[in-house]
Design an enzyme around this catalytic site. Sequence first.
Site, PDB file in Angstrom:
ATOM      1  N   LYS A  47       3.995   8.103  25.973  1.00 21.43           N
ATOM      2  CA  LYS A  47       4.616   9.123  26.832  1.00 21.43           C
ATOM      3  C   LYS A  47       5.948   9.579  26.249  1.00 21.43           C
ATOM      4  O   LYS A  47       6.728   8.778  25.724  1.00 21.43           O
ATOM      5  CB  LYS A  47       4.805   8.539  28.234  1.00 21.43           C
ATOM      6  CG  LYS A  47       5.284   9.515  29.299  1.00 21.43           C
ATOM      7  CD  LYS A  47       5.322   8.815  30.648  1.00 21.43           C
ATOM      8  CE  LYS A  47       5.872   9.683  31.765  1.00 21.43           C
ATOM      9  NZ  LYS A  47       5.915   8.973  33.060  1.00 21.43           N
ATOM     10  N   SER A  59       3.892  11.163  36.861  1.00 26.57           N
ATOM     11  CA  SER A  59       4.417  11.982  35.785  1.00 26.57           C
ATOM     12  C   SER A  59       3.799  11.693  34.424  1.00 26.57           C
ATOM     13  O   SER A  59       4.031  12.417  33.467  1.00 26.57           O
ATOM     14  CB  SER A  59       5.933  11.794  35.690  1.00 26.57           C
ATOM     15  OG  SER A  59       6.255  10.459  35.307  1.00 26.57           O
ATOM     16  N   SER A  61       3.674   7.123  39.058  1.00 32.83           N
ATOM     17  CA  SER A  61       3.538   7.914  37.839  1.00 32.83           C
ATOM     18  C   SER A  61       2.522   7.396  36.838  1.00 32.83           C
ATOM     19  O   SER A  61       2.193   8.090  35.879  1.00 32.83           O
ATOM     20  CB  SER A  61       4.901   8.067  37.144  1.00 32.83           C
ATOM     21  OG  SER A  61       5.735   8.892  37.912  1.00 32.83           O
TER      22      SER A  61
END
Length: 476
Positions: A73, A154, A178
């Site tokens: 990420k 996210s 997330s």
Amino acid sequence: MPPVPDDSTRSETSASAVSEVERLLDRIATVDTEVRAVCTVAPDALDQARARDAEAAEGRGRGPLHGRAVLVKDNVDTADLPTTAGSLALAGQPNPAADAPLVRRLREAGMVVLGKTNLSEWANIRDVASTSGWSAYGGLTRNPYALDRSAGGSSSGSGAAVAAGLATYAVGTETDGSISCPAAYNGCVGIKPTVGLVPADGVVPISRSQDVPGPMAPSVREAAALLSVLAGDGVDYASHAVEGRLAGKRIGVPRGPYWGYSAGADEAAERAVAALAAAGAVVVDGTDLPEVPDSIWDDELLVMLAELRTGLAAYLSSRPGDGPRDLAELVEFNRRHADVELVHFGQGLFEQALAGPTTDSEEYAAARARCVAASRAGGIDRVLGEHGLDALVTPSYDRAHRIRLDGPEELLGSCTGVPAMAGYPLVTVPTGLAGGLPVAVSFWGTAGSERTLVEVAAGYEALRDPLPAPTFAPSV
């Protein structure tokens, strides 16, 4: 659109790293133009793979995941690739000075860092009306099961990348939902570990009391294998991802607010509960958590925003270059670049954090104490103890909602808030499709219960049919 390759039977040492990386780079080039899960591809990915193959040929393999590709990420520091948190404020700055500790562990385990995945900008903490999966740097990540549906947030890119077959292994981060949300939306497995099990140093921060990185993968076993690398605690979590360990496990089913907001998610979760019972688990229904006052969610937000203000200043001041050094400078940067950064939604939470209490205030300390008391001794631990439970199970989220760039998202409910405040683990496992979109269940536990949760999750996973591969349909 090419189908997702079936990587589930591949031996972890039978194929070369070069062949895997070549295949994945080709797939990113052909598939990710629509999904946009990967925001940065490592230019030396094939060089990394060749080096890992040379080590393996000499008998110097570094572990079970030697030579396997992983996506990370884009809020996790990588010294050789940009780390932007999706923001143009960091996109033009030099790379971080060093890898985050978790990235060092990936490399030390012999994994090939294939690239970075897009995310909801600043991990969805910029504004209440933010769009999951959108960032000014990476654009909009879409759900591979239906391109007009959200990939969740996210860790949007990490979940969508796994679903789209762009990598078997991906790293996400969670503060509150997330990892769990994109795992549920994209039909992959996500493990949100106990806070502190995987180091959050070198991760663009929101909340020091809730932030935790974790693995995302197609199966519980693969996610558990990546957790072993990320945690670095000597535990082989994958060895717990085996069939036959459900018998006698006591699994509670808290109802209350965790059911009833999605018929599709409820029906799938009810089937999962029935399957667990049929496999020998002792299902204890109605093990509801004590009701928490609505004000506890205000407390959680106060804590997150206070920790954001302090933590982000420390992080930004450590980055090389001339970018923003604290939250106030970041807010000003966004105002100067409003035509790009603020085109879809504002920065109300950033501004609220600047105006709110700091981490050295009595107000912050009291709010954090209430969150801990309600979620731990007064919440999860109370229910587990009173009923002698090994784990809890609930629906994870509704089906993926339609993408909206012009207002608050249609999130109807979730299971992540109380475990987030507690800093406790969740393992999210797909149950199937509802109306063409994935739905999932999440298994909850107390601090440090990852091995038990992996056993329960893997046991359940073996009982249900695999999800169909995504078709990249325009809609459902």
